[in-house]
Design a protein around this motif. Structure first.
Motif, mmCIF file in Angstrom:
data_model
loop_
_atom_site.group_PDB
_atom_site.id
_atom_site.type_symbol
_atom_site.label_atom_id
_atom_site.label_comp_id
_atom_site.label_asym_id
_atom_site.label_seq_id
_atom_site.Cartn_x
_atom_site.Cartn_y
_atom_site.Cartn_z
ATOM 1 N N GLU A 185 1.833 5.447 -6.010
ATOM 2 C CA GLU A 185 0.849 5.410 -7.110
ATOM 3 C C GLU A 185 1.057 6.569 -8.067
ATOM 4 N N GLY A 186 1.583 7.699 -7.562
ATOM 5 C CA GLY A 186 1.838 8.843 -8.435
ATOM 6 C C GLY A 186 2.898 8.496 -9.474
ATOM 7 N N GLU A 212 2.873 1.325 -3.766
ATOM 8 C CA GLU A 212 2.385 1.759 -2.458
ATOM 9 C C GLU A 212 1.343 2.845 -2.716
ATOM 10 N N ASN A 214 -0.832 5.142 -1.543
ATOM 11 C CA ASN A 214 -1.240 5.848 -0.318
ATOM 12 C C ASN A 214 -2.199 6.989 -0.636
ATOM 13 N N TRP A 216 -2.266 9.625 -2.309
ATOM 14 C CA TRP A 216 -1.828 10.985 -2.622
ATOM 15 C C TRP A 216 -0.396 10.982 -3.138
ATOM 16 N N ALA A 217 -0.154 11.825 -4.140
ATOM 17 C CA ALA A 217 1.206 12.064 -4.619
ATOM 18 C C ALA A 217 1.462 13.549 -4.333
HETATM 19 MG MG LIG Z 1 1.415 8.331 -3.139
#
Ligand SMILES: [Mg+2]
Ligand SMILES: Cc1ncc(C[n+]2csc(CCOP(=O)(O)OP(=O)(O)O)c2C)c(N)n1
Length: 378
Positions: A185-186, A212, A214, A216-217
């Motif tokens: 997503e980052g 994906e 999740n 956090w990046a």
């Molecule tokens: Mg991520």
């Protein structure tokens, strides 16, 4: 966490309406054997991760390990329905994809399938001469034109323009391949993400971008990367289809990705499929987020609660695919690499990876003279 909602472009377009008419659940057509194979692939992806973490802790490995624990349903469910001729572009957290590609139907050991062998992947991890990268670079920085795997790089979102180019070239050549790109997503906050998806949308290219998510990046939470509730909402800006899958449920991932793949193959253009998941550990094994404490303990505990192996097991029990003692065997779910033991995994899973590791250990180191190879035009 929102799970199975669909983010439809609100434009009343024929395209969006047609996609809504597609069968909602391609997974309903899977046979019992195929569902059990998906379960097995989840174990393979998990064991690859667990085993490599153990090997790293023993000091037998160099390089950074980006754990995919808790994200296996995305890895497994999104590629299971692809044709041999389709392309994938995995990223750092997707290592098992390299050997799971084109393995449906018990073909993991088939030398002719269009995916890498576990031997090649292990040799890459062990930095050996028989690996695709010949010990030059990061584990995931590999690819293969003949195996239809777009070379992974660490330039976030950098494989989407390459995917668009591959799809364009294939279309010009009269092909009907679909290209699946994977991004955290980052990565969706990168300028190149916009440019590449815009290009793919304008040219109606068969590119499916699996996000994906999740949460956090590295140390940046999703809300500082994306201002909308779902990353898939970005699809509206390109007039393409966006959907959200429960990234812990391999069947939901399969359904959402296969709908997008069928849609793309039929000539309707690209899609974004966001899979909501959670990064169970630090960004890489150099990032012990328990020490840094940038993620609240409650959030981590909650994010790991729905282990994809447990979610799949529950579904298989409901369907009557797993019964009796079989349903209670190999409880790998909920166990980190330090708690999980060999007996938590089916023997064929352990044996498959053992073979890969044996090959890697027996393989030689590249000669020093190779250092300049591939640097300049040969
Ligand atoms: Mg991520
Ligand atoms: C263009 C670019 N910027 C920064 C980095 C450094 N970097 C590597 S991975 C990463 C975080 C990626 O997060 P995300 O896209 O959410 O994927 P995840 O690691 O969570 O799977 C960052 C910032 C990079 N590799 N490329």
């Amino acid at each position: 966490m929102s799970t199975t909602s669909t983010s439809e472009p609100k434009m009343g377009s024929r395209a969006a309406k047609d996609m809504a008419h597609q069968p909602a659940r391609p997974s309903e057509k899977l046979t019992k054997e195929e569902r059990l194979e998906l379960f097995m692939h989840l174990y393979l992806a998990r064991y690859f991760d667990v085993r490599l973490i153990k090997e790293k802790k023993r000091g037998r490995l160099r390089g950074t390990l980006y754990s995919s624990q808790n994200q296996e349903a995305v890895i497994v469910g999104s590629i299971y329905g692809l044709r041999s001729t389709d392309w994938i572009s995995p990223i750092h957290r997707d290592m098992p994809m390299f050997f799971l590609k084109d393995s449906r139907g018990g073909r993991l050991r088939d030398k002719d399938r269009i995916g890498m062998s576990v031997e090649e992947v292990c040799a890459q991890v062990w930095c050996k001469v028989d690996s695709p990268g010949r010990a030059r670079d990061n584990w995931s920085h590999i690819g293969s034109k003949s195996k239809r795997i777009i070379h992974s790089t660490s330039m976030l979102a950098g494989t989407i323009p390459a995917a668009a180019g591959v799809a364009y070239a294939d279309r010009l050549a009269g092909g009907d391949s679909v290209v699946l790109t994977f991004n955290g997503e980052g990565s969706t906050a990168q300028g190149v993400f916009h440019e590449a998806i815009n290009f793919a949308a304008v040219h109606k290219l068969p590119v499916v971008t699996v996000v994906e998510n999740n949460q956090w990046a590295y140390g940046t939470p999703v809300e500082l990367e994306c201002p909308t509730p779902d990353v898939a909402d970005r699809a509206k800006g390109y007039g393409i289809h966006g959907s959200v899958a429960d990234g812990q449920d391999v069947f939901d991932v399969y359904d959402k990705v296969m709908s997008a793949v069928d849609w793309a193959r039929a000539g309707n253009g690209p899609s974004i499929v966001e899979c909501k998941t959670f990064r169970a550990y630090g960004h890489g094994d150099h990032d012990d987020d328990r020490a840094v404490k940038y993620r609240p303990a409650d959030e981590v505990k909650h994010g790991r609660e729905r282990d994809p192996i447990a979610v799949c097991r529950k579904r298989l029990i409901e369907l009557g695919d797993l019964t009796g003692d079989l349903a209670k065997m190999y409880v790998a779910e909920g166990k980190g690499a330090s708690e999980a033991v060999t007996e938590d995994f089916p023997p064929e899973v352990v044996e498959y990876l053992d073979e890969g590791i044996r090959f890697a250990l027996a393989s030689g180191e590249p000669a020093a003279e190779e250092g300049g190879m591939w640097v300049f035009k040969e």
